[in-house]
Design a protein around this motif. Structure first.
Motif, PDB file in Angstrom:
ATOM      1  N   ARG A  28      61.527  10.056  55.253  1.00 49.94           N
ATOM      2  CA  ARG A  28      60.985  10.033  56.617  1.00 49.94           C
ATOM      3  C   ARG A  28      60.100  11.257  56.811  1.00 49.94           C
ATOM      4  N   VAL A  29      59.373  11.283  57.907  1.00 50.71           N
ATOM      5  CA  VAL A  29      58.579  12.462  58.250  1.00 50.71           C
ATOM      6  C   VAL A  29      59.542  13.598  58.545  1.00 50.71           C
ATOM      7  N   SER A  30      59.233  14.783  58.065  1.00 50.84           N
ATOM      8  CA  SER A  30      60.100  15.944  58.253  1.00 50.84           C
ATOM      9  C   SER A  30      60.309  16.233  59.739  1.00 50.84           C
ATOM     10  N   SER A  31      61.549  16.529  60.106  1.00 52.21           N
ATOM     11  CA  SER A  31      61.853  16.851  61.503  1.00 52.21           C
ATOM     12  C   SER A  31      61.378  18.252  61.877  1.00 52.21           C
ATOM     13  N   SER A  32      61.119  19.111  60.882  1.00 57.02           N
ATOM     14  CA  SER A  32      60.677  20.475  61.181  1.00 57.02           C
ATOM     15  C   SER A  32      59.172  20.681  61.007  1.00 57.02           C
TER      16      SER A  32
END
Length: 189
Positions: A128-132
């Motif tokens: 997934r796209v990085s949360s940070s």
């Protein structure tokens, strides 16, 4: 195991005349209404009881193939009977339920429920796209997703079955884990 692939296969009784078209009551010009069929797997997570909360996964019409010929002349030829299949990767351990839902010119129907049990696993999960930092990717558990990627065009090392087998292996030996293939047409070929 969690994040592994579950595949179910099943027959469908349908009035559809073209199983490769999705069902459309109001299709684009030139296509008759109701000639296709849409089939989905509905997956209900552990602890859920309301099928309105089920995860929906599109199913596909599967045709077995057999390799014929060899070398540069190798080809995949359809063999055997076609069937419907659905693939799903569960992201939670526990008892899951599933149903198959089909929509064609006669309406929408659902199968009876089936179930399967999912165990824990050490897999990192989905990408997934990085949360940070949205410029990067990560796995479901937050582990950074770092993998070499190459872009290839059709007239590259993947233009025949033999070349795919040879070159995908070679790319893997050199650390490449993802290939994005652009099937473009080259007039010089």
């Amino acid at each position: 195991a969690k994040y592994s692939r579950l595949e179910i296969s099943f027959p469908i009784q349908t009035v559809a005349t073209n199983p490769y078209f999705p069902y459309e009551s109001n299709p684009p010009t030139g296509i008759d209404p109701g000639v296709g069929i849409s089939v989905n797997g509905l997956f209900l997570a552990p602890g859920q009881t309301d099928w309105a909360n089920a995860r929906t996964t599109p199913c596909f019409y599967y045709q077995p193939v057999e390799e014929r010929g060899g070398g540069a002349d190798a080809a995949l030829v359809p063999v055997g009977n076609r069937e419907w299949r659905c693939r799903f990767s569960p992201d939670a351990a526990g008892n899951w339920q599933y149903r198959v839902q089909a929509t064609d010119g006669s309406g929408t129907s659902q199968s009876t429920s089936g179930q399967f049990t999912v165990s824990e696993s050490s897999a990192n999960g989905f990408v997934r796209v990085s949360s940070s930092d949205p410029r990067f990717f990560e796995f479901s558990n937050g582990t950074a997703f770092v993998a070499p990627l190459v872009n290839l065009e059709e007239n590259s090392p993947l233009n025949t079955l033999n070349n795919i087998r040879t070159n995908i292996s070679r790319l893997g030996q050199n650390g490449i884990r993802f290939v994005r293939w652009w099937p473009t047409w080259d007039s010089s070929s």
